[in-house]
Design an enzyme around this catalytic site. Structure first.
Site, PDB file in Angstrom:
ATOM      1  N   ARG A 140      13.114  12.609  32.791  1.00 35.29           N
ATOM      2  CA  ARG A 140      14.272  13.077  33.240  1.00 35.29           C
ATOM      3  C   ARG A 140      15.301  13.725  32.217  1.00 35.29           C
ATOM      4  O   ARG A 140      15.573  12.815  31.467  1.00 35.29           O
ATOM      5  CB  ARG A 140      14.730  11.833  34.385  1.00 35.29           C
ATOM      6  CG  ARG A 140      15.818  12.561  35.231  1.00 35.29           C
ATOM      7  CD  ARG A 140      16.468  11.215  35.958  1.00 35.29           C
ATOM      8  NE  ARG A 140      17.515  11.588  37.020  1.00 35.29           N
ATOM      9  CZ  ARG A 140      18.804  11.604  36.630  1.00 35.29           C
ATOM     10  NH1 ARG A 140      19.271  11.165  35.055  1.00 35.29           N
ATOM     11  NH2 ARG A 140      19.633  11.872  37.292  1.00 35.29           N
ATOM     12  N   LYS A 143      21.728  10.028  26.472  1.00 32.16           N
ATOM     13  CA  LYS A 143      22.465   8.649  26.682  1.00 32.16           C
ATOM     14  C   LYS A 143      23.045   8.319  25.363  1.00 32.16           C
ATOM     15  O   LYS A 143      22.841   8.794  24.260  1.00 32.16           O
ATOM     16  CB  LYS A 143      21.483   7.997  27.281  1.00 32.16           C
ATOM     17  CG  LYS A 143      20.964   8.245  28.494  1.00 32.16           C
ATOM     18  CD  LYS A 143      20.331   7.082  29.360  1.00 32.16           C
ATOM     19  CE  LYS A 143      19.951   7.444  30.641  1.00 32.16           C
ATOM     20  NZ  LYS A 143      19.189   6.574  31.497  1.00 32.16           N
TER      21      LYS A 143
END
Length: 299
Positions: free
Chosen positions: A244, A204
């Protein structure tokens, strides 16, 4: 949880696995590397992404879900739509990963209650095209915990059992940068709220900014995997239920290290064999969850 993006426009690997054959092959490779759940998604949630028609999302997701289930994999579906969730569970998915926590589609809670599938409710304040404008918090940790508790109340009211629910603080969603770090630092508080916790930090942008060079340019997504594995280790040490990730091998190793660390802290020194078994048990948590109606048995 290994990420399987069946999309042309995901921020980290858009288009690489858009073809169903490529997506299935990639997913099985992730499983071989240690992924316990394969999270199949047909709609990008990258910042600024536009929505896709529901028929298109179904066409992308269902063939991949069916083939992975036929191959014996534990599969989750990454969707905010109740109709897609229902179809995926009917095709064999065991978990619904909803980044909106049930807010985007008012029918989602009823589908989860009716199917009995495990359900990830993520902290969310709006779709990808508007979410950055909602990065405003008085206290990001307290606000996220409160808003997740409100989602749990709504799920309970719709008939969803507590033992179906996993919570996700929603890193990167209405959290553009610095807001993410307090949530990671205070993961034990979220874990202490009593529900399994999923962390999705993989590749991210806040990691890209952290690793930026002297000119301030964020490193590209594919160069964020080492930082992702570091977050995986720290998150596992904090007691989260799953991480994840896009690149599984390093995070699977990181989770095993954290499991051995936690076991040694609670029971004293362990030998090489015991350390290995502790790590394996933790890595298999997601797989165990996938074989039951919900995560209760593997908390």
């Amino acid at each position: 949880m290994g990420v399987v993006n069946v999309t042309p426009d995901s921020f980290s690997d858009g288009g690489r696995w858009f073809d169903a054959d490529a997506a299935v092959a990639h997913a099985l490779e992730l499983a071989a590397q240690g992924a316990d759940l394969l999270d199949v998604g047909g709609e990008s949630t990258r910042p600024g992404a536009a929505r896709v028609p529901v028929d298109e999302e179904l066409a992308r997701v269902l063939p991949v879900v069916r083939r992975l289930v036929d191959a014996g994999a534990a599969v989750s579906v990454d969707t905010t739509r109740a109709s897609v969730a229902r179809a995926a569970v009917e095709a064999g998915a065991v978990l619904v990963n909803d980044v909106s926590g049930g807010v985007a589609d008012p029918e989602m809670a009823a589908v989860v209650a009716g199917t009995g599938a495990a359900y990830v409710a993520m902290h969310w304040r709006g779709h990808a095209d508007v979410m950055d404008a909602h990065d405003v918090y008085d206290d990001v940790v307290a606000d996220v915990r409160r808003e997740l508790a409100e989602r749990v109340d709504a799920l309970r009211a719709a008939g969803v059992r507590d033992d179906q629910v996993v919570l996700d603080p929603g890193l990167g969603f209405a959290k553009t940068g610095a807001s993410n770090w307090p949530l990671l630092a205070h993961l034990p508080e979220l874990v202490a709220d009593g529900f399994p916790v999923l962390v999705g930090a993989s590749r991210k942008r806040f990691l890209g900014h952290l690793l930026a060079g002297p000119a301030g340019r964020p490193v590209p997504p594919a160069e964020r995997d080492d930082a992702t594995a570091a977050v995986s280790a720290l998150a596992a040490a904090a007691g989260v239920w799953a991480v994840r990730v896009h690149e599984v091998a390093a995070s699977a190793a990181a989770v095993r290290v954290a499991a051995a660390w936690r076991r040694a802290a609670s029971t004293g020194p362990v030998g090489t064999g015991t350390t290995t078994e502790a790590g394996r048990a933790t890595v298999r948590v997601g797989h165990a969850a996938g074989r039951t109606p919900g995560p209760e048995g593997v908390r």
